[in-house]
Design an enzyme around this catalytic site. Structure first.
Site, PDB file in Angstrom:
ATOM      1  N   ASP A  73      -0.479  15.428   0.238  1.00 33.58           N
ATOM      2  CA  ASP A  73       0.682  14.713   0.113  1.00 33.58           C
ATOM      3  C   ASP A  73       0.596  13.074  -0.618  1.00 33.58           C
ATOM      4  O   ASP A  73       1.518  12.420  -0.596  1.00 33.58           O
ATOM      5  CB  ASP A  73       0.971  14.233   1.759  1.00 33.58           C
ATOM      6  N   ARG A  98      -2.616  12.078   6.833  1.00 37.70           N
ATOM      7  CA  ARG A  98      -2.466  11.319   5.521  1.00 37.70           C
ATOM      8  C   ARG A  98      -3.052   9.969   5.813  1.00 37.70           C
ATOM      9  O   ARG A  98      -2.835   9.049   4.852  1.00 37.70           O
ATOM     10  CB  ARG A  98      -0.777  10.901   5.486  1.00 37.70           C
ATOM     11  N   ARG A 144       9.047   7.656  11.776  1.00 42.71           N
ATOM     12  CA  ARG A 144       7.761   7.451  11.301  1.00 42.71           C
ATOM     13  C   ARG A 144       7.458   5.832  11.507  1.00 42.71           C
ATOM     14  O   ARG A 144       6.442   5.559  12.349  1.00 42.71           O
ATOM     15  CB  ARG A 144       7.710   7.846   9.709  1.00 42.71           C
ATOM     16  N   HIS A 173      12.528   9.968   6.769  1.00 40.07           N
ATOM     17  CA  HIS A 173      12.141   8.803   6.355  1.00 40.07           C
ATOM     18  C   HIS A 173      13.407   8.139   5.602  1.00 40.07           C
ATOM     19  O   HIS A 173      14.336   9.056   5.453  1.00 40.07           O
ATOM     20  CB  HIS A 173      11.321   8.812   5.037  1.00 40.07           C
ATOM     21  N   CYS A 267      10.284  10.318  -3.335  1.00 40.77           N
ATOM     22  CA  CYS A 267       9.088  10.299  -2.613  1.00 40.77           C
ATOM     23  C   CYS A 267       7.806  10.074  -3.705  1.00 40.77           C
ATOM     24  O   CYS A 267       6.827   9.626  -3.234  1.00 40.77           O
ATOM     25  CB  CYS A 267       8.728  11.523  -1.780  1.00 40.77           C
TER      26      CYS A 267
HETATM   27  N1  ARG Z   1       4.790  15.667   3.267  1.00 37.84           N
HETATM   28  C1  ARG Z   1       4.921  14.300   3.582  1.00 37.84           C
HETATM   29  C2  ARG Z   1       5.299  13.957   4.691  1.00 37.84           C
HETATM   30  O1  ARG Z   1       5.938  14.445   5.700  1.00 37.84           O
HETATM   31  C3  ARG Z   1       6.273  14.123   2.616  1.00 37.84           C
HETATM   32  C4  ARG Z   1       6.546  12.499   2.391  1.00 37.84           C
HETATM   33  C5  ARG Z   1       7.798  12.527   1.477  1.00 37.84           C
HETATM   34  N2  ARG Z   1       7.853  11.265   1.168  1.00 37.84           N
HETATM   35  C6  ARG Z   1       8.876  10.299   1.250  1.00 37.84           C
HETATM   36  N3  ARG Z   1       8.803   9.201   0.923  1.00 37.84           N
HETATM   37  N4  ARG Z   1      10.080  10.652   1.915  1.00 37.84           N
HETATM   38  O2  ARG Z   1       4.968  12.661   5.017  1.00 37.84           O
END
Ligand code: ARG
Length: 275
Positions: A73, A98, A144, A173, A267
């Protein structure tokens, strides 16, 4: 009298990107990710190269952070930090998958002469959730980023930070549900927000462009604007038309492969705002 189309002004930007050398979907931390579905890393790299080339052609500067194996990611650099006035607030990720990206970003900012580099003390997924809009930060929470991270951003940057609550897990997000077009303008998908946050957005931005569900679902709001040119996923047709009516130049991009990880152009793009 014909409606006047407002004049929009582009400002050159500095972006941080990460080549998707190790891109794949082998875990699922958002509803778009399906590890059963095959990914094509070479195609992801080509789509990403196109995005980078476009930024350069539009007069922007692109800096790169080295992709690390085991961090698929990492291509989504927007999540690595929030950068304002030469200060970098480095992400603390919600998911252990991550976590390793934080050290990489911290090291990058330390090596590149930022006047302050601080690791977030609470879960904070960078510009995924903290979007700079002029001298204000719009800050998402709900899936998040922890609300306590909003207060931390206010303390570090010394600007107004307004909290917005996301309610639909597909728009996990803030940058999947809202895009900053310039210091005073945004576009967003209302249904992704709680009623209170919808009311706040209406009062702050009464003339905002509102995306419909179809355009939001193809990640149309995961867009990057330089004040005039707006790069957005190519299937978001109605949104592109609305942008054009408001004097912006839509620049559709194909990011189909990167969408498999739940991310689009924004992203993949972290804005570096110097002191
Ligand atoms: N797979 C990543 C996650 O779920 C994707 C992040 C996407 N980034 C963003 N800025 N929305 O964390």
């Amino acid at each position: 009298m014909p409606n006047r189309i407002p004049e929009r002004t582009a400002r050159p930007r500095r972006f941080l990107m990460c080549r998707p050398t190790h891109f794949t979907v082998d875990y699922a931390i958002n509803p778009w990710m399906d590890p059963e579905r095959p990914t094509d890393t070479a195609l992801a790299v080509r789509q990403w190269e196109h995005l980078r080339t476009l930024y350069r052609r539009l007069g922007h500067t692109v800096e790169l952070i080295e992709p690390l194996p085991g961090l698929p990611d990492m291509v989504y650099t927007a999540n690595g930090a929030t950068v304002l006035d030469g200060r970098a607030l480095v992400a603390t990720f919600r998911h252990p998958e991550r976590a390793g990206e934080s050290d990489a970003h911290q090291a990058w900012f330390r090596a590149h002469g930022y006047r302050e580099v601080r690791r977030a003390g609470h879960v904070n997924e960078g510009e995924g959730d903290l979007l700079v809009a002029g001298r204000r930060v719009l800050a998402g929470t709900g899936f998040r980023t922890d609300p306590a991270a909003h207060a931390e951003a206010r303390a570090l940057f010394g600007v107004q930070v307004l909290s917005l609550t996301l309610v639909d897990p597909r728009f996990y997000h803030l940058d999947t549900a809202l895009a900053v077009l310039d210091d005073d303008h945004v576009m967003y998908y209302p249904a992704a927000f709680s009623p209170d946050s919808q009311a706040l957005l209406r009062s702050l931005y009464p003339d905002a462009i509102l995306a419909d569900r179809a355009d939001a679902e193809v990640f149309g709001l995961n867009a990057v604007s330089d004040g005039r040119r707006v790069l957005l996923p190519e299937p978001a047709k109605a949104l592109a038309a609305q942008l054009a009516e408001q004097g912006y130049e839509p620049w559709p991009v194909d990011v189909s492969e990167l969408l498999k990880g739940g991310g689009g152009p924004k992203c993949c793009t972290l804005e570096l705002r110097p002191a």
